[in-house]
Design a protein around this motif. Structure first.
Motif, PDB file in Angstrom:
ATOM      1  N   GLN A 110       0.810  -1.223   0.000  1.00  0.00           N
ATOM      2  CA  GLN A 110       0.000   0.000   0.000  1.00  0.00           C
ATOM      3  C   GLN A 110       0.841   1.269   0.000  1.00  0.00           C
ATOM      4  O   GLN A 110       0.656   2.136  -0.868  1.00  0.00           O
ATOM      5  CB  GLN A 110      -0.983  -0.008   1.166  1.00  0.00           C
ATOM      6  CG  GLN A 110      -2.125  -0.973   0.990  1.00  0.00           C
ATOM      7  CD  GLN A 110      -3.242  -0.744   1.994  1.00  0.00           C
ATOM      8  OE1 GLN A 110      -3.297   0.285   2.661  1.00  0.00           O
ATOM      9  NE2 GLN A 110      -4.134  -1.702   2.114  1.00  0.00           N
ATOM     10  N   LEU A 130       0.992   3.949  -3.109  1.00  0.00           N
ATOM     11  CA  LEU A 130       0.538   5.332  -2.891  1.00  0.00           C
ATOM     12  C   LEU A 130       1.651   6.338  -3.172  1.00  0.00           C
ATOM     13  O   LEU A 130       1.403   7.412  -3.723  1.00  0.00           O
ATOM     14  CB  LEU A 130       0.007   5.493  -1.469  1.00  0.00           C
ATOM     15  CG  LEU A 130      -1.301   4.761  -1.171  1.00  0.00           C
ATOM     16  CD1 LEU A 130      -1.664   4.901   0.306  1.00  0.00           C
ATOM     17  CD2 LEU A 130      -2.444   5.294  -2.053  1.00  0.00           C
ATOM     18  N   HIS A 159       1.871   6.705  -6.867  1.00  0.00           N
ATOM     19  CA  HIS A 159       0.774   7.545  -7.372  1.00  0.00           C
ATOM     20  C   HIS A 159       1.026   9.022  -7.089  1.00  0.00           C
ATOM     21  O   HIS A 159       0.757   9.886  -7.933  1.00  0.00           O
ATOM     22  CB  HIS A 159      -0.552   7.106  -6.750  1.00  0.00           C
ATOM     23  CG  HIS A 159      -1.728   7.861  -7.272  1.00  0.00           C
ATOM     24  ND1 HIS A 159      -2.861   8.075  -6.528  1.00  0.00           N
ATOM     25  CD2 HIS A 159      -1.940   8.484  -8.466  1.00  0.00           C
ATOM     26  CE1 HIS A 159      -3.719   8.771  -7.240  1.00  0.00           C
ATOM     27  NE2 HIS A 159      -3.190   9.030  -8.421  1.00  0.00           N
ATOM     28  N   TYR A 162      -4.746  -1.654  -7.039  1.00  0.00           N
ATOM     29  CA  TYR A 162      -4.939  -0.209  -7.181  1.00  0.00           C
ATOM     30  C   TYR A 162      -4.627   0.123  -8.627  1.00  0.00           C
ATOM     31  O   TYR A 162      -3.523  -0.138  -9.108  1.00  0.00           O
ATOM     32  CB  TYR A 162      -3.970   0.502  -6.241  1.00  0.00           C
ATOM     33  CG  TYR A 162      -4.168   1.971  -6.020  1.00  0.00           C
ATOM     34  CD1 TYR A 162      -5.077   2.435  -5.066  1.00  0.00           C
ATOM     35  CD2 TYR A 162      -3.402   2.917  -6.707  1.00  0.00           C
ATOM     36  CE1 TYR A 162      -5.208   3.789  -4.810  1.00  0.00           C
ATOM     37  CE2 TYR A 162      -3.537   4.274  -6.454  1.00  0.00           C
ATOM     38  CZ  TYR A 162      -4.448   4.710  -5.504  1.00  0.00           C
ATOM     39  OH  TYR A 162      -4.586   6.060  -5.252  1.00  0.00           O
TER      40      TYR A 162
END
Length: 211
Positions: free
Chosen positions: A180, A184, A187, A205
């Motif tokens: 995760q 992130l 991103h 994701y």
């Protein structure tokens, strides 16, 4: 098929590859899937991930003429695309010749209409594309070696070329536990350069990029 195969994953065959480790052909709940590095890389679960991405991230009237898949695997995304957009011309790029052989022999990938499979490294393939003559309606990036997303596919240069070759780029990343914060962070870096939209499943994701 015995009843046990519906309730417990059964390994039908293991394969040796110089590129991927622990390649296994698995049957579970009556369906075949391909596992590599203890992760499911092809099968119904992969189709569901991409189906959600298409529904959530692409225009409602999207009707692609050409689609490029980087990280072809056993062809789950291509099979979904062929059903959803039957007239689309599909190019699948896969670095591992062993995986291509499995895709053809066990998942009948070479029977998917309008599909061309190319054995190549994704970065080298993209670098050899011409910005003037090569373009796709949609590019999917689903390149994993086991559970690792190759760092060279995160470079600004590579992603810039992707968005120069297509108005719609969707990148699939893992998104549970230790993955995760990594996803992130990736991103966040993309948001500084590109227009992004995201959606997610329980484990993945998906990031849509455009200039």
């Amino acid at each position: 098929m015995n009843l046990r195969q519906y309730f417990f994953p059964q390994i039908l065959k293991r394969f040796h590859s110089k590129i991927n480790t622990q390649i296994e052909l698995v049957i579970f709940s009556g369906s075949l899937r391909l596992d590599m590095g203890n992760l499911t890389q092809s099968g119904e679960v992969i189709e569901k991930i991409w189906n959600k991405a298409f529904n959530d991230l692409l225009p409602s009237q999207f009707n692609p003429e050409t689609i490029l898949i980087l990280g072809f695997g056993a062809g789950s995304a291509a099979r979904l695309i062929s059903r959803r957009w039957p007239n689309a011309q599909i190019t699948g790029v896969e670095i591992d010749p062993t995986v291509i052989k499995i895709a053809k022999e066990h998942f009948l990938a070479d029977q998917i209409p309008n599909l061309k499979i190319i054995n190549a490294d994704a970065v080298e393939f993209i670098n050899n594309c011409s910005l003037k003559t090569d373009n796709w309606s949609l590019i999917l990036v689903d390149c994993y070696l086991g559970d690792q997303f190759p760092q060279k596919l995160e470079s600004k240069k590579f992603i810039n070329r992707l968005t120069s070759l297509s108005p719609h780029v969707i990148i699939n990343r893992l998104f549970w536990g230790k993955y995760q914060p990594i996803t992130l962070d990736f991103h966040e870096k993309l948001k500084k350069i590109f227009n992004t939209k995201t959606t997610r499943t329980a484990s993945n994701y998906l990031i849509h990029l455009s200039k």
